[in-house]
Design a protein around this motif. Structure first.
Motif, short mmCIF file in Angstrom:
data_model
loop_
_atom_site.label_atom_id
_atom_site.label_comp_id
_atom_site.label_asym_id
_atom_site.label_seq_id
_atom_site.Cartn_x
_atom_site.Cartn_y
_atom_site.Cartn_z
N SER A 93 0.81 -1.22 0.00
CA SER A 93 0.00 0.00 0.00
C SER A 93 0.84 1.28 0.00
O SER A 93 0.50 2.23 -0.71
N PRO A 94 1.98 1.39 0.74
CA PRO A 94 2.78 2.61 0.61
C PRO A 94 3.38 2.77 -0.79
O PRO A 94 3.54 3.89 -1.27
N LYS A 95 3.69 1.66 -1.43
CA LYS A 95 4.25 1.72 -2.79
C LYS A 95 3.21 2.29 -3.76
O LYS A 95 3.51 3.15 -4.57
N LEU A 96 1.98 1.80 -3.65
CA LEU A 96 0.92 2.28 -4.54
C LEU A 96 0.56 3.73 -4.24
O LEU A 96 0.29 4.51 -5.16
N ALA A 97 0.57 4.11 -2.96
CA ALA A 97 0.30 5.51 -2.61
C ALA A 97 1.38 6.42 -3.17
O ALA A 97 1.09 7.50 -3.72
N ALA A 98 2.65 6.01 -3.05
CA ALA A 98 3.75 6.82 -3.58
C ALA A 98 3.65 6.93 -5.10
O ALA A 98 3.88 8.00 -5.67
N LEU A 99 3.31 5.82 -5.76
CA LEU A 99 3.17 5.85 -7.21
C LEU A 99 2.06 6.80 -7.63
O LEU A 99 2.24 7.61 -8.54
N SER A 100 0.92 6.76 -6.95
CA SER A 100 -0.19 7.64 -7.34
C SER A 100 0.15 9.10 -7.09
O SER A 100 -0.28 9.98 -7.84
N GLU A 101 0.95 9.39 -6.06
CA GLU A 101 1.33 10.78 -5.79
C GLU A 101 2.37 11.29 -6.78
O GLU A 101 2.44 12.49 -7.04
N GLN A 102 3.19 10.41 -7.32
CA GLN A 102 4.26 10.84 -8.22
C GLN A 102 3.82 10.93 -9.68
O GLN A 102 4.55 11.46 -10.51
N LEU A 103 2.66 10.42 -10.02
CA LEU A 103 2.16 10.52 -11.40
C LEU A 103 1.72 11.94 -11.69
O LEU A 103 1.12 12.60 -10.85
N ASP A 104 2.03 12.39 -12.87
CA ASP A 104 1.49 13.69 -13.26
C ASP A 104 0.32 13.46 -14.22
O ASP A 104 0.02 12.33 -14.59
N ALA A 105 -0.35 14.52 -14.60
CA ALA A 105 -1.58 14.41 -15.39
C ALA A 105 -1.34 13.87 -16.79
O ALA A 105 -2.27 13.39 -17.44
N SER A 106 -0.11 13.90 -17.27
CA SER A 106 0.15 13.45 -18.64
C SER A 106 0.39 11.95 -18.72
O SER A 106 0.50 11.41 -19.81
#
Length: 185
Positions: A93-106
């Motif tokens: 779950s921390p990995k997925l949370a970090a991934l979702s926070e690091q994605l940009d809109a593009s």
């Protein structure tokens, strides 16, 4: 002598008032029970949280006592094995949370796959996606890779983030392969 009821609705009004009073009393009792149950749940959740925190706080002390015990009791060996499994497990779950926070809109994710470690292979994390703005796809993907490498929640288990495949001309697909240090993704 004749009795004439000049107010025939008086009896009906009195019965309706009684019914309303009984309903209000029943609703009040049910509401009181619900409030008591919610209060009991809140208290038990607090007590459970305190107990879990106390157990987590005692875990390092238990680990040191088990490691210090040189005895070969089967119970100690089972405890050592459980501690080893606990150290090797991955909290996704921390990995997925970090991934979702690091994605940009593009960037748009198509598939995210996490593989737990096994006897034959190390743990790995695979990310497949599409770059919405095709003009700077390599820059956006390399930016995501750098942000994931710098994110402590992600890099604690997967410090190696490599570009798997990049889409052919005209497609904006990309693939990232993440692995622990010293493993080939």
């Amino acid at each position: 002598m004749y009795r004439v009821n000049l107010y025939p609705e008086f009896e009906g009004n009195r019965l309706a008032a009684r019914r309303r009073a009984v309903r209000a009393a029943v609703y009040g009792v049910v509401l009181g029970i619900e409030v008591a149950l919610i209060g009991a749940l809140a208290v038990s959740a607090g007590l459970l949280g305190e107990r879990a925190a106390a157990l987590r706080a005692g875990l390092p002390r238990l680990e040191s006592r088990i490691q210090a015990g040189a005895g070969s009791l089967p119970e100690l060996q089972a405890a050592r094995d459980l501690l080893q499994v606990r150290r090797e497990r991955i909290d996704w779950s921390p990995k997925l949370a970090a991934l979702s926070e690091q994605l940009d809109a593009s960037l748009l994710l198509m598939r995210v796959t996490g593989h737990a470690p096994s006897r034959n292979s190390a743990a790995r994390f695979e990310i497949e996606g599409i770059v919405r703005d095709g003009g700077r796809s390599l820059e956006q993907v390399s930016g995501l890779m750098a942000r994931l490498r710098d994110e402590p929640r992600f890099s604690s288990d997967f410090p190696v983030v490599n570009l798997g495949t990049l889409g052919k001309q005209g497609t904006n697909r990309f693939e990232l392969q993440c692995a622990p240090a010293g493993a080939n993704p």
